[in-house]
Design a protein around this motif. Sequence first.
Motif, PDB file in Angstrom:
ATOM      1  N   LEU A   5       0.825  -1.209   0.000  1.00  0.00           N
ATOM      2  CA  LEU A   5       0.000   0.000   0.000  1.00  0.00           C
ATOM      3  C   LEU A   5       0.857   1.256   0.000  1.00  0.00           C
ATOM      4  O   LEU A   5       0.590   2.214  -0.728  1.00  0.00           O
ATOM      5  N   ALA A   6       1.909   1.242   0.816  1.00  0.00           N
ATOM      6  CA  ALA A   6       2.815   2.401   0.893  1.00  0.00           C
ATOM      7  C   ALA A   6       3.508   2.628  -0.445  1.00  0.00           C
ATOM      8  O   ALA A   6       3.656   3.773  -0.891  1.00  0.00           O
ATOM      9  N   TRP A   7       3.923   1.538  -1.097  1.00  0.00           N
ATOM     10  CA  TRP A   7       4.601   1.655  -2.392  1.00  0.00           C
ATOM     11  C   TRP A   7       3.663   2.254  -3.453  1.00  0.00           C
ATOM     12  O   TRP A   7       4.070   3.119  -4.229  1.00  0.00           O
ATOM     13  N   ARG A   8       2.406   1.824  -3.461  1.00  0.00           N
ATOM     14  CA  ARG A   8       1.447   2.378  -4.426  1.00  0.00           C
ATOM     15  C   ARG A   8       1.188   3.859  -4.158  1.00  0.00           C
ATOM     16  O   ARG A   8       1.071   4.660  -5.085  1.00  0.00           O
ATOM     17  N   ASN A   9       1.069   4.198  -2.898  1.00  0.00           N
ATOM     18  CA  ASN A   9       0.808   5.596  -2.537  1.00  0.00           C
ATOM     19  C   ASN A   9       1.930   6.521  -3.012  1.00  0.00           C
ATOM     20  O   ASN A   9       1.675   7.668  -3.396  1.00  0.00           O
ATOM     21  N   LEU A  10       3.169   6.025  -2.963  1.00  0.00           N
ATOM     22  CA  LEU A  10       4.299   6.845  -3.399  1.00  0.00           C
ATOM     23  C   LEU A  10       4.149   7.283  -4.850  1.00  0.00           C
ATOM     24  O   LEU A  10       4.471   8.423  -5.212  1.00  0.00           O
ATOM     25  N   TRP A  11       3.704   6.367  -5.677  1.00  0.00           N
ATOM     26  CA  TRP A  11       3.667   6.636  -7.119  1.00  0.00           C
ATOM     27  C   TRP A  11       2.326   7.197  -7.595  1.00  0.00           C
ATOM     28  O   TRP A  11       2.079   7.281  -8.792  1.00  0.00           O
ATOM     29  N   ARG A  12       1.490   7.616  -6.657  1.00  0.00           N
ATOM     30  CA  ARG A  12       0.268   8.331  -7.045  1.00  0.00           C
ATOM     31  C   ARG A  12       0.624   9.706  -7.595  1.00  0.00           C
ATOM     32  O   ARG A  12      -0.116  10.264  -8.408  1.00  0.00           O
ATOM     33  N   ASN A  13       1.745  10.240  -7.136  1.00  0.00           N
ATOM     34  CA  ASN A  13       2.251  11.502  -7.690  1.00  0.00           C
ATOM     35  C   ASN A  13       3.701  11.251  -8.109  1.00  0.00           C
ATOM     36  O   ASN A  13       4.641  11.477  -7.361  1.00  0.00           O
ATOM     37  N   LYS A  14       3.852  10.730  -9.330  1.00  0.00           N
ATOM     38  CA  LYS A  14       5.169  10.302  -9.808  1.00  0.00           C
ATOM     39  C   LYS A  14       6.167  11.460  -9.882  1.00  0.00           C
ATOM     40  O   LYS A  14       7.358  11.307  -9.565  1.00  0.00           O
ATOM     41  N   ARG A  15       5.694  12.610 -10.284  1.00  0.00           N
ATOM     42  CA  ARG A  15       6.607  13.751 -10.450  1.00  0.00           C
ATOM     43  C   ARG A  15       7.205  14.170  -9.115  1.00  0.00           C
ATOM     44  O   ARG A  15       8.420  14.383  -9.002  1.00  0.00           O
ATOM     45  N   ARG A  16       6.345  14.294  -8.095  1.00  0.00           N
ATOM     46  CA  ARG A  16       6.831  14.709  -6.777  1.00  0.00           C
ATOM     47  C   ARG A  16       7.803  13.678  -6.202  1.00  0.00           C
ATOM     48  O   ARG A  16       8.867  14.034  -5.692  1.00  0.00           O
ATOM     49  N   THR A  17       7.434  12.409  -6.324  1.00  0.00           N
ATOM     50  CA  THR A  17       8.306  11.347  -5.810  1.00  0.00           C
ATOM     51  C   THR A  17       9.640  11.331  -6.551  1.00  0.00           C
ATOM     52  O   THR A  17      10.710  11.208  -5.944  1.00  0.00           O
ATOM     53  N   GLY A  18       9.564  11.491  -7.877  1.00  0.00           N
ATOM     54  CA  GLY A  18      10.793  11.484  -8.679  1.00  0.00           C
ATOM     55  C   GLY A  18      11.728  12.623  -8.318  1.00  0.00           C
ATOM     56  O   GLY A  18      12.950  12.439  -8.210  1.00  0.00           O
ATOM     57  N   ILE A  19      11.161  13.814  -8.126  1.00  0.00           N
ATOM     58  CA  ILE A  19      11.989  14.983  -7.763  1.00  0.00           C
ATOM     59  C   ILE A  19      12.636  14.780  -6.403  1.00  0.00           C
ATOM     60  O   ILE A  19      13.829  15.076  -6.202  1.00  0.00           O
ATOM     61  N   THR A  20      11.860  14.263  -5.441  1.00  0.00           N
ATOM     62  CA  THR A  20      12.405  14.042  -4.095  1.00  0.00           C
ATOM     63  C   THR A  20      13.510  12.987  -4.105  1.00  0.00           C
ATOM     64  O   THR A  20      14.570  13.167  -3.496  1.00  0.00           O
ATOM     65  N   VAL A  21      13.271  11.884  -4.805  1.00  0.00           N
ATOM     66  CA  VAL A  21      14.282  10.819  -4.898  1.00  0.00           C
ATOM     67  C   VAL A  21      15.553  11.354  -5.559  1.00  0.00           C
ATOM     68  O   VAL A  21      16.667  11.058  -5.122  1.00  0.00           O
ATOM     69  N   ALA A  22      15.398  12.152  -6.617  1.00  0.00           N
ATOM     70  CA  ALA A  22      16.558  12.711  -7.314  1.00  0.00           C
ATOM     71  C   ALA A  22      17.355  13.643  -6.402  1.00  0.00           C
ATOM     72  O   ALA A  22      18.593  13.625  -6.402  1.00  0.00           O
ATOM     73  N   ALA A  23      16.637  14.466  -5.609  1.00  0.00           N
ATOM     74  CA  ALA A  23      17.327  15.385  -4.695  1.00  0.00           C
ATOM     75  C   ALA A  23      18.115  14.621  -3.629  1.00  0.00           C
ATOM     76  O   ALA A  23      19.269  14.944  -3.333  1.00  0.00           O
ATOM     77  N   VAL A  24      17.467  13.601  -3.056  1.00  0.00           N
ATOM     78  CA  VAL A  24      18.141  12.783  -2.040  1.00  0.00           C
ATOM     79  C   VAL A  24      19.328  12.048  -2.660  1.00  0.00           C
ATOM     80  O   VAL A  24      20.416  11.985  -2.080  1.00  0.00           O
ATOM     81  N   ALA A  25      19.147  11.490  -3.856  1.00  0.00           N
ATOM     82  CA  ALA A  25      20.207  10.736  -4.536  1.00  0.00           C
ATOM     83  C   ALA A  25      21.418  11.617  -4.812  1.00  0.00           C
ATOM     84  O   ALA A  25      22.567  11.203  -4.605  1.00  0.00           O
ATOM     85  N   PHE A  26      21.159  12.856  -5.288  1.00  0.00           N
ATOM     86  CA  PHE A  26      22.270  13.762  -5.583  1.00  0.00           C
ATOM     87  C   PHE A  26      23.049  14.101  -4.310  1.00  0.00           C
ATOM     88  O   PHE A  26      24.290  14.094  -4.304  1.00  0.00           O
ATOM     89  N   ALA A  27      22.320  14.403  -3.237  1.00  0.00           N
ATOM     90  CA  ALA A  27      22.992  14.745  -1.980  1.00  0.00           C
ATOM     91  C   ALA A  27      23.788  13.565  -1.429  1.00  0.00           C
ATOM     92  O   ALA A  27      24.915  13.720  -0.948  1.00  0.00           O
ATOM     93  N   VAL A  28      23.206  12.363  -1.505  1.00  0.00           N
ATOM     94  CA  VAL A  28      23.907  11.160  -1.031  1.00  0.00           C
ATOM     95  C   VAL A  28      25.139  10.896  -1.882  1.00  0.00           C
ATOM     96  O   VAL A  28      26.212  10.551  -1.361  1.00  0.00           O
ATOM     97  N   MET A  29      25.004  11.032  -3.189  1.00  0.00           N
ATOM     98  CA  MET A  29      26.140  10.816  -4.086  1.00  0.00           C
ATOM     99  C   MET A  29      27.286  11.755  -3.734  1.00  0.00           C
ATOM    100  O   MET A  29      28.453  11.347  -3.628  1.00  0.00           O
TER     101      MET A  29
END
Length: 403
Positions: A5-29
Amino acid sequence: MYSSLAWRNLWRNKRRTGITVAAVAFAVMFAVALRSMQLGAYANMIDNAVRFYSGFAQVHKKGYWDEQSLDNSFLFNDSLVHRALQDDNIQNLVPRVESYLLASNGTKTRAISVAGIAPEKEKLITGLDKKIIAGSYLDGSDAGILLANGLSEYLDAEVGDTIVLVGIGYHGANAAGKYPVKGIIKFNNPELNKRYAFLSLTQAQRLFDATNVLTSLVVVTEPDKVNQAVKKLKEVFGSDYEVMDWREMMPELVQAIEADSIGGIIILFILYIVIGFGIFGTIVMMTAERRHEFGVLIALGMKRVRLLSVVALESILLAMLGVTAGILISLPVVVYFFHHPIALSDEMARTSEAYGMEAVIPFSLSPEIFIYQALSVLALSLLAMSYPFFKIRRLQPSEAMRA
């Protein structure tokens, strides 16, 4: 079920999730690359410093390090050395006898440091045989002497010339002898290059009138086994000796690393703030957008704890997606620079070599770098959960459904 359920909820707004994941990924990298470079540089500094001469640890007579005199030496004890070498953390113990003498050639004279070494064992620590630029290395009880390049230039001494050494030996005995120059050694550190000379151990003991006497035993071990090796040596040698690791012998190097590390930690802290606000902002938006949904679920009988669990899983999954992406992107970069260190050039290279360091910046592949990033981001995501926890606890279904 909650995870799905949590996984489906994440991708209800793909753009927002994608931007957040990209921001976290860049900072972690960026954080992984920065920390890898820092730890790699520190490991290189330590390796250059301890492998150049001191080793990772040494055994002396108690009080020698505070007053490094030949009179503060000890008799070689074969049984103690044999006991110490039974420990798997100790690969070898390399004997040395060191003191200060005057060296002269013709009209040129200079005060120098003379070290008596076991030629074959010394290779395990300093690799002196690889630093020869003229002549050849010592062997056994060779009667020759090795001169540092700067010292040989000052004394106008070449291979085959005879150097006179004069000074005070063990317990005030006269120390004097003539030694043919067998080889010239070049060190990166200019200060050490000006004042070091090496004799075979037996020749140095004869010169100092110090039969079977040593000033130190240098410990050959692995960097991650230093503490265990020191502990064992203290048990074996007892209170009449001092066993010191490289941190105790070179506190200035430890302080330099700690001071530099603070700057890196500050940058990492800033990156974590960026990551934290990215995750927090996403959770705030998700909570606000789904207020009506939360109200309906609670009205239908879903317990608030379960609802909060789903939202918490969403936050954790979001953070882990960013961390995983960041590590996967940074890993090839870190591996490449681990095998191909960044070479310093011009002034930076000369400065590095002047301090006896290789003019390179290697990266580290220590697992703790990656584990630390994952745990840090996970902690930030859990901290960000305080907002939806507060909102869901105080949520009134009737008001939420009217919104």
